[in-house]
Design an enzyme around this catalytic site. Structure first.
Site, PDB file in Angstrom:
ATOM      1  CE  LYS A   1       7.343   1.456  18.564  1.00  0.00           C
ATOM      2  NZ  LYS A   1       6.918   2.864  18.479  1.00  0.00           N
TER       3      LYS A   1
ATOM      4  CB  CYS B   1       2.176   3.298   2.631  1.00  0.00           C
ATOM      5  SG  CYS B   1       0.595   2.576   3.050  1.00  0.00           S
TER       6      CYS B   1
ATOM      7  CD  GLU C   1       7.040   6.061   1.313  1.00  0.00           C
ATOM      8  OE1 GLU C   1       7.876   5.605   2.100  1.00  0.00           O
ATOM      9  OE2 GLU C   1       5.894   5.588   1.198  1.00  0.00           O
TER      10      GLU C   1
HETATM   11  P1  NAI Z   1       9.615   4.250  10.889  1.00  0.00           P
HETATM   12  O1  NAI Z   1       9.592   3.109   9.964  1.00  0.00           O
HETATM   13  O2  NAI Z   1      10.872   4.504  11.654  1.00  0.00           O
HETATM   14  O3  NAI Z   1       8.448   4.095  11.983  1.00  0.00           O
HETATM   15  C1  NAI Z   1       7.408   3.151  11.960  1.00  0.00           C
HETATM   16  C2  NAI Z   1       7.303   2.444  13.304  1.00  0.00           C
HETATM   17  O4  NAI Z   1       8.446   1.627  13.502  1.00  0.00           O
HETATM   18  C3  NAI Z   1       7.238   3.362  14.517  1.00  0.00           C
HETATM   19  O5  NAI Z   1       6.355   2.789  15.456  1.00  0.00           O
HETATM   20  C4  NAI Z   1       8.657   3.327  15.048  1.00  0.00           C
HETATM   21  O6  NAI Z   1       8.752   3.607  16.423  1.00  0.00           O
HETATM   22  C5  NAI Z   1       9.048   1.899  14.775  1.00  0.00           C
HETATM   23  N1  NAI Z   1      10.471   1.628  14.648  1.00  0.00           N
HETATM   24  C6  NAI Z   1      11.460   2.473  14.265  1.00  0.00           C
HETATM   25  N2  NAI Z   1      12.641   1.827  14.228  1.00  0.00           N
HETATM   26  C7  NAI Z   1      12.404   0.549  14.586  1.00  0.00           C
HETATM   27  C8  NAI Z   1      13.213  -0.610  14.717  1.00  0.00           C
HETATM   28  N3  NAI Z   1      14.519  -0.584  14.445  1.00  0.00           N
HETATM   29  N4  NAI Z   1      12.637  -1.768  15.089  1.00  0.00           N
HETATM   30  C9  NAI Z   1      11.324  -1.813  15.341  1.00  0.00           C
HETATM   31  N5  NAI Z   1      10.512  -0.761  15.242  1.00  0.00           N
HETATM   32  C10 NAI Z   1      11.034   0.420  14.860  1.00  0.00           C
HETATM   33  O7  NAI Z   1       9.205   5.549  10.095  1.00  0.00           O
HETATM   34  P2  NAI Z   1       9.474   7.084  10.489  1.00  0.00           P
HETATM   35  O8  NAI Z   1      10.899   7.271  10.899  1.00  0.00           O
HETATM   36  O9  NAI Z   1       8.448   7.522  11.445  1.00  0.00           O
HETATM   37  O10 NAI Z   1       9.244   7.812   9.090  1.00  0.00           O
HETATM   38  C11 NAI Z   1      10.292   7.957   8.173  1.00  0.00           C
HETATM   39  C12 NAI Z   1       9.823   7.715   6.769  1.00  0.00           C
HETATM   40  O11 NAI Z   1       9.360   6.381   6.640  1.00  0.00           O
HETATM   41  C13 NAI Z   1       8.653   8.553   6.304  1.00  0.00           C
HETATM   42  O12 NAI Z   1       9.048   9.793   5.836  1.00  0.00           O
HETATM   43  C14 NAI Z   1       8.091   7.704   5.211  1.00  0.00           C
HETATM   44  O13 NAI Z   1       8.796   7.894   4.030  1.00  0.00           O
HETATM   45  C15 NAI Z   1       8.316   6.309   5.709  1.00  0.00           C
HETATM   46  N6  NAI Z   1       7.107   5.765   6.348  1.00  0.00           N
HETATM   47  C16 NAI Z   1       6.297   4.992   5.613  1.00  0.00           C
HETATM   48  C17 NAI Z   1       5.129   4.517   6.146  1.00  0.00           C
HETATM   49  C18 NAI Z   1       4.227   3.678   5.330  1.00  0.00           C
HETATM   50  O14 NAI Z   1       3.108   3.442   5.737  1.00  0.00           O
HETATM   51  N7  NAI Z   1       4.656   3.207   4.199  1.00  0.00           N
HETATM   52  C19 NAI Z   1       4.705   4.849   7.503  1.00  0.00           C
HETATM   53  C20 NAI Z   1       5.660   5.633   8.226  1.00  0.00           C
HETATM   54  C21 NAI Z   1       6.801   6.078   7.638  1.00  0.00           C
END
Ligand code: NAI
Ligand code: MG
Length: 790
Positions: free
Chosen positions: A191, A299, A396
């Site tokens: 996904k 990240c 972060e």
């Molecule tokens: P997120 O962690 O919610 O999204 C990442 C992925 O997980 C997306 O595909 C989303 O649809 C999916 N997802 C969301 N909730 C889920 C659940 N309960 N179970 C399974 N999959 C789920 O991140 P978001 O909300 O887009 O970004 C928020 C913050 O997270 C950012 O500001 C950043 O600080 C952090 N982040 C960090 C990343 C990294 O690579 N370390 C990447 C993306 C976000």
């Protein structure tokens, strides 16, 4: 204005736009609306949502919201495809991965333009970094596909992998997930993130073109609840996730007790350390890449600048000047440094955090230039005048915002660098190689760059320590997380331990004939249990054979504290650790008859064989201590990456009820060999063989605090250990309910867990357990990038 120098002074870039047309044409060829890619075909679009261009807010296409039924269909297709895909020869799988790499390369500009449109990243980055790394990843993993059986003997793929990726490197994260999964022989349901689905959909078409068998790669688009449906699906064997630490923790809790494999790549707040003897201009350019690459939505972004006080003012002045020359604007302009953030919600998040920083007293600097309106643009931002507890220092931010602090000594730099719950990456700048290489091992992070930053390669593992997650992507380590030993599928449930009825229920009965209650062993000293209670130990006939202390939460806390104070064990030379283990073996052998008698007392079985097996196991891991080590990778850059095998930290072990001596020694030995101090809870049915070990430990030069032993009710002590933030990893032998509890309770600090889930792991089996099975779980790989060659 005719002097060359003056012309250089004022030289303005003209616009250098890349055409969006090919990507728009591709979207149009799909009528701007997409279903999912399941079983090699496109589904009819269901309920859709818009994928927007964050540079102008316009909709690019409609994408389907994956339902639980869509996920189920995809899993079923992947399950069927797994049978034939995993049965292919390595060479056959390699050819498919190679074909994908070729096709990505062939359509690289289309991918780059589409990525920049959908994500907002500068075309310069998608064209020169993201997409080339994607192709490189598939090329590299073609080789792993072919050589899997030779390099990973006895390992088999998990089966169907559920993969959930974020929006910051949409296609690159897809490649990091799909390439190793397929190379290992798995099939996948992936996904993409809701903001950036489009390149994953284009990739689905590449799979079709490559003739990839249907069902091997399935792409289901949607929001977090689609991700949740993947995580919850009972027929998925492994989950791989990259994203926020918050969602990573939720996934850890949701998969607890399911037996699903799990790897997590989460957030970071990575230090960027500049020493006074650094090449300052290079360090400034590095910093531009560290924090303004991809608008800081990285990240492993070097988001915490730690700068030596003596050069602070000069460095900050230069930095501000450099910031003023960064160009923010249209991502498709080839001369742009900083494009658009991915979505308005992220812009708000970043703004809120910066506001919070200002409210807490920080100084916020932004260069004085205009940025385009109408899109998700932010200026590069520098925050100073902060202390380690400020929100902007601990959280972060995930945007173009750098936070700067100063330090005086290298020790202070290390302390500040490690003062975070994360541990993804770190950068060190110094022209003094002795200093840089002295600091690198002291940083608790999965990747360390010396005099460079944000280098990535498919051959070099990437992943975090602590709350940045576990598992690696890339390199041999990255392949390892997509496979498991073939024999694991044949494990049967362990027979429930026989409850031995005590002859009398009165706690005062019998005990008086026992001269002594075995104490705990904490910090190299015997310690009375905090509870003031003891527990009887019964022989096979129900007769009382001894008493041990009844440990509680306080004893565990003391033991963890003692273990943390002994973390230096990990810095002891491997030769030294090896010698200590050999010495332990020797001293145990010396007391063979006594230990054998003790085993017989508790179990009724002849104990000699078990003592001999324990001695042999100590020998085995003494032998491994100085051999289970790293590698040097040779990425296509002017650098090498030294893959260092490091201990995880404090390791908690709850030993099985059976085999009172070997059950503990078989786990203790690999943990110690790799440099982890241990808190051990021995068999709660037969703990006396381990409480007898105290003298052996003392006579074998095991430093105090390296082995701590707490006796008591295993289930009760296991919970305290699993919840304790001072424990970095935990191995638990016990029933399914206890295993689920351990995995759930471990989410607080995301400790790495291994649980037996009530299955019959026979620790006496040398073929399975004298090698890397537990060594791998006792270690984590840190890749240290060092400039090398010309
Ligand atoms: P997120 O962690 O919610 O999204 C990442 C992925 O997980 C997306 O595909 C989303 O649809 C999916 N997802 C969301 N909730 C889920 C659940 N309960 N179970 C399974 N999959 C789920 O991140 P978001 O909300 O887009 O970004 C928020 C913050 O997270 C950012 O500001 C950043 O600080 C952090 N982040 C960090 C990343 C990294 O690579 N370390 C990447 C993306 C976000
Ligand atoms: Mg988008």
């Amino acid at each position: 204005m005719n002097k060359i120098a003056q012309i250089f002074e004022t030289l303005e870039y003209g616009p250098a736009p890349e055409s969006a047309q090919p990507a728009l044409d591709w979207l149009k060829a799909h009528d701007g609306i997409f279903g999912h890619f399941i079983n090699g075909a496109w589904t009819r679009p269901g309920k859709t949502f818009s994928s927007d261009n964050p540079a102008n807010g316009q909709s690019l296409a409609q994408v389907s919201e994956g339902t639980a039924e869509d996920v189920d269909k995809a899993v079923k297709a992947a399950r069927i495809a797994f049978k034939s895909w995993s049965a292919l020869s390595g060479y056959e799988r390699a050819k498919y991965l190679y074909a994908i790499a070729r096709l990505v390369q062939k359509h690289s500009r289309l991918f780059a333009v589409l990525e920049s449109l959908d994500n907002g990243k500068p075309i310069r980055e998608s064209r020169d970094i993201d997409i080339p790394l994607v192709a490189r990843h598939f090329y590299h993993h073609a080789g792993w596909g072919q050589h899997r059986d030779r390099e990973f003997p006895g390992q088999v793929p998990y089966g169907v992998c559920g993969q959930i990726i974020p929006w910051n490197f949409p296609l690159l994260m897809l490649a990091w997930k799909i390439a190793p999964a397929l190379a290992a022989g798995n099939t996948v349901v992936l996904k993409p993130a809701e903001f950036t689905s489009l390149t994953a959909l284009l990739f689905a078409e590449i799979c079709e073109k490559a003739g990839l068998p249907k069902g091997v790669v399935n792409i289901v688009t949607g929001f977090g609840d689609t991700g949740q449906a993947i995580v919850a699906h009972p027929d998925i064997d492994k989950i791989a996730f990259t994203g926020s630490t918050e969602v990573g923790k939720a996934i850890r809790a949701a998969t607890a007790g399911t037996g699903k494999g799990l790897s997590l790549e989460l957030g970071g707040k990575s230090p960027y350390i500049v020493f006074e003897d650094a090449d300052i201009d290079s360090a400034i350019e590095g910093l531009v890449d560290a924090i303004w690459f991809n608008q800081g939505q990285v990240c492993c972004a070097g988001s915490r600048l730690l700068i030596q006080e003596s050069i602070e003012d000069r460095f900050i002045a230069k930095l501000k000047k450099r910031m003023a020359s960064l160009r923010v604007g249209d991502p498709l302009d080839k001369a742009i440094d900083i494009g658009a953030l991915v979505a308005p919600v992220q812009v708000e998040r970043v703004r809120d955090l910066v506001k919070k920083g200002a409210a807490e007293g920080a100084q916020v600097y932004e260069p004085d230039f205009d940025i385009p309106g109408g899109g998700c643009f932010l200026k590069p931002t520098l925050i100073t005048n902060v202390s380690p507890s400020h929100t902007v220092v601990t959280e972060e931010i995930f945007g173009p915002v750098l936070v700067a602090m100063s330090f005086r000594t290298p020790e202070e730099a290390v302390a500040l660098a490690n003062n975070t719950r994360y541990g993804l990456a770190a950068t060190i700048w110094s022209e003094n190689i002795n200093l840089a290489l002295d600091i690198a091992p002291k940083i608790k992070a999965g990747v360390v760059w010396i005099n460079g930053t944000n280098n990535f390669d498919a051959a070099v593992g990437f992943g975090g320590y602590k709350e940045s997650g576990f598992g690696r992507e890339g390199g041999k380590e990255g392949m390892g997380v997509y496979m498991k030993p073939a024999w694991e599928k044949d494990l049967k449930p362990a027979a429930a331990a026989k409850a031995v009825p005590a002859k009398s229920a009165n706690p005062l009965d019998g005990g008086d004939s026992i001269d002594q209650t075995a104490k705990m062993y904490i910090g190299g000293k015997q310690a009375r249990p905090d509870s003031g209670y003891s527990r009887p130990v019964h022989g096979p006939g129900g007769n009382l054979v001894g008493e041990v202390g009844d440990g509680n939460r306080k004893d565990i806390r003391n033991a963890v504290e003692a273990a943390r104070a002994a973390l230096g064990w990990g810095n002891a030379s491997a030769h030294n650790r090896s010698q200590v283990l050999y010495f332990l073996a020797e001293n145990l052998q010396y007391r063979r008859a006594e230990f054998a008698a003790r085993i017989r007392e508790q179990t009724g079985e002849k104990g000699e064989a078990e003592v001999d097996a324990a001695v042999e196991r100590l020998f085995a891991f003494a032998g491994w201590a100085d051999k289970y080590d790293g590698a040097v990778h040779n990425p296509p850059l002017r650098a090498i990456a030294a893959a260092m095998v490091e201990p995880i930290g404090v390791l908690a072990i709850v030993a099985p009820a059976a085999r009172p001596l070997l059950g503990s020694v078989a786990l203790l030995a690999p943990a110690l060999a790799m440099g982890n101090p241990v808190v051990l809870v021995p068999s709660d049915k037969a703990p006396l063989s381990v409480t007898d070990l105290y003298q052996v430990l003392e006579t074998s030069d095991v430093p105090s605090g390296v082995v701590n032993i707490v006796t008591g009710d295993s289930a009760v002590l296991a919970r305290t250990l699993a919840e304790h933030d001072g424990v970095d990893a935990m191995w638990y032998f016990g029933d399914a309910a206890g295993s689920t509890m351990v995995e759930k309770a471990s989410t607080g600090n995301l400790k790495q867990t291994w649980t037996s889930r009530g299955l019959n792991y026979d620790l006496a089996d040398t073929g399975k357990f004298e090698g890397d099975y537990f060594l791998r779980r006792a270690t984590q790989v840190k890749n240290v990038w060092v400039p090398y060659g010309a």
